[in-house]
Design an enzyme around this catalytic site. Sequence first.
Site, PDB file in Angstrom:
ATOM      1  N   GLU A 114       0.826  -1.216   0.000  1.00  0.00           N
ATOM      2  CA  GLU A 114       0.000   0.000   0.000  1.00  0.00           C
ATOM      3  C   GLU A 114       0.856   1.261   0.000  1.00  0.00           C
ATOM      4  OE1 GLU A 114      -2.935  -0.205   3.137  1.00  0.00           O
ATOM      5  OE2 GLU A 114      -3.894  -1.982   2.277  1.00  0.00           O
ATOM      6  N   GLY A 226      -5.528   0.460  15.654  1.00  0.00           N
ATOM      7  CA  GLY A 226      -5.876  -0.499  16.699  1.00  0.00           C
ATOM      8  C   GLY A 226      -7.324  -0.456  17.156  1.00  0.00           C
ATOM      9  N   ASP A 349     -18.035   1.780  11.958  1.00  0.00           N
ATOM     10  CA  ASP A 349     -16.659   1.806  11.457  1.00  0.00           C
ATOM     11  C   ASP A 349     -16.475   2.903  10.403  1.00  0.00           C
ATOM     12  OD1 ASP A 349     -13.971   1.073  11.266  1.00  0.00           O
ATOM     13  OD2 ASP A 349     -14.359  -0.397   9.685  1.00  0.00           O
ATOM     14  N   HIS A 659      -8.807 -15.253   7.804  1.00  0.00           N
ATOM     15  CA  HIS A 659      -8.950 -16.423   6.936  1.00  0.00           C
ATOM     16  C   HIS A 659     -10.172 -16.339   6.021  1.00  0.00           C
ATOM     17  CE1 HIS A 659      -5.582 -18.802   8.448  1.00  0.00           C
ATOM     18  NE2 HIS A 659      -5.872 -18.327   9.637  1.00  0.00           N
TER      19      HIS A 659
HETATM   20 CA    CA Z   1     -11.758   0.559  11.495  1.00  0.00          CA
END
Ligand code: CA
Length: 725
Positions: A114, A226, A349, A659
Amino acid sequence: MNYPLMFRCSGHLAVFLSLWLLAGCGSEDKTAVAPTETRPATEEAVVAVAPATTMAAVDGNRIINADSEPGNWLTHGRTYDEQRYSPLAQINAGNVSNLGLAWYYDLDSSRGQESTPIVVDGVMYVSTAWSMVKALDARTGALKWAYDPQVPKSWGVYACCDVVNRGVAIWNNTIYFGTLDGRLIALDAATGKPAWEVLTIDNTKPYTITGAPRVINGKIIIGNGGSEYGVRGYVSAYDAETGALAWRFYTVPGDPSQPFEAPILAEAAKTWNGEWWKYGGGGTVWDSMAYDPDLNLLYIGTGNGAPWNQSIRSPGGGDNLFLSSIVALNASTGEYVWHYQTTPGETWDFTAAQHIILADLEINGQTRKVLMQVPKNGFFYVVDRTNGALISAQPVVATTWATHVDMATGRPVENPESRYDKTGKVWVGVPGPAGAHSWHPMSYNRQTGLVYVPINDAGFVYMPVQQLNIKPHSFNTGIDFGAADLPPDPVVKKQIMDSVTGHLAAWDPVLQRESWRVNYPGPWNGGVLSTAGNLVIQGTAASELVIYTADNGTKLWSMPVQTGVVAAPITYEVDGEQYIAVAAGWGGIYPLVTGDLAFKSGPVRNISRVIAFKLGGTTTLPPMPPETPRVLNPPELTADTAKLAIGKQAYDRACSTCHGGGVVSGGLITDLRYSPSLGNELFFEIVEKGLYNDKGMVSYADTYNHEELDAIQAYLIKRAHDSME
Ligand code: CA
């Protein structure tokens, strides 16, 4: 209560699937300042290949005057205003058909790339996955030196969104970069030999650094991530010469029974409820920054709440400052100046850690000093960067969580149903945690006046849960990720997959409307560069580098590059030749978590390299390395439905975020359906006893009991059988 089964009953609601983006990790957080320890870095980590010749004497004046030397790319966004626009025009819309590969350099990591390279006086400095750094001859790609900070692979479980690194900074012949495990390291630009390193985090907590530092007046500015794991966000400034901590700004208040680190945090604490500090609170500064030297203001973008679920984090609500905000700080002192919060009471989020671009725009006959951002929440914001006043905001996608932004208050007008944490019901919303726009850099073209935005058209299924994992190496979001799994019904599955796409939007920030767009089959396409050659350059999830005209989006050129490209290209000039270069290598959160959707743009692999193009370039990439054919060969499925349900729920609590949803790996991490550990003790050796700890697969014995692990193994076997049908 069986949430996955509950979801199956309402599975037709799942019109969208998706992913999320950067933030961080952690369980509980206290207000103490993280320990700062300066120590010499190890010299064994340096591999020198060529004699040192570069000077790289970059300082603030050179960065401020970057347009006087457009052949270089001196800071993360090329200039302090982070426009990612280059005045170079040797390669232009009239001749770009002659563009060819100049050189490539194979990287020694196979996770997401990135990074935005820095180029100074003929040398390219690029960071890679696992926080390694290379210095390359920008003409040829020949390695000059390499540095590996030897990040413990086990730290990878604290990275929500792949073990990526987005770039280095340069200042006075020194290269600065952050490491996944929270260190800030200074290297001699000529030799790669370490000058100092400092621990920027409390390493008993699951912080990670993935963002690029910036350097302002001799101070290195660095944040961290985090918030998926439960940490408290902050940004720090270190002395470039010594590594001493100069200042630190916490983005959310800590325990109010302790003294606040800054007066503004006492005000911010009034917007929180409950015992948020026990969860960290979030608001990590994991990527974007911009700097206005005239105002001496540093702009930072802050992340989501920790946990996402606001009713757990701050029962009763509140704006929860300074989550999901743009905050202006005095760059010399780190003192708060102003903020604009894009998503008050964040619970989806919806980070505002996305790319921030500064520009002077003529709006209603006045030249305004603006700041532009498209955070995950899907609105394009134009803000007065002198004082934080909102100038305009319009949705770039069909946002379902909010209809519009009220210009009188500057606040979004929400759909009450979107607050799943309050309703206790499933919310299928757009955008999702991948954002309408994630970390992928945009570009503002001074000639066209347009901002080019890599857009994800992907929603998400938010299903609240009341309990957190508590363990540090698991997501602690307060939602059930398993709710977003693709359903078994092939018709419904196809409908959902068809709905998940992406596009490149050319957005007029003055008129606040789309000028043109290019549609892509899937999301997670690369960051953007635009140039004075009337070019917009972007890599794609379909493993191509593509060039369009900047004014109207006509496709001019493309080349297959063998791997999905998520990073943003740069351009530079050496010895009279202009180059376009990009760190190519598929990865990031999207292929880690989205299962089958990771391949929405087609088959894609990680083949990590830096690739550079120039007019008349005739180099060719080597043949793609062969793939080892994989055969599903699971043991007999003996578990009953109840055990499989337990296994799925347990898998979705921690395993799925690396996963893959539905036990379908996006190609970066072991696909457990094919694992030789299915149906035998090896599985427990790995997951319970930590056999592969050094490879990054740590023991999860503190997350699952033996019965849960047994159920997970049964669920993996079930998914392998499902995949054979
Ligand atoms: Ca986030």
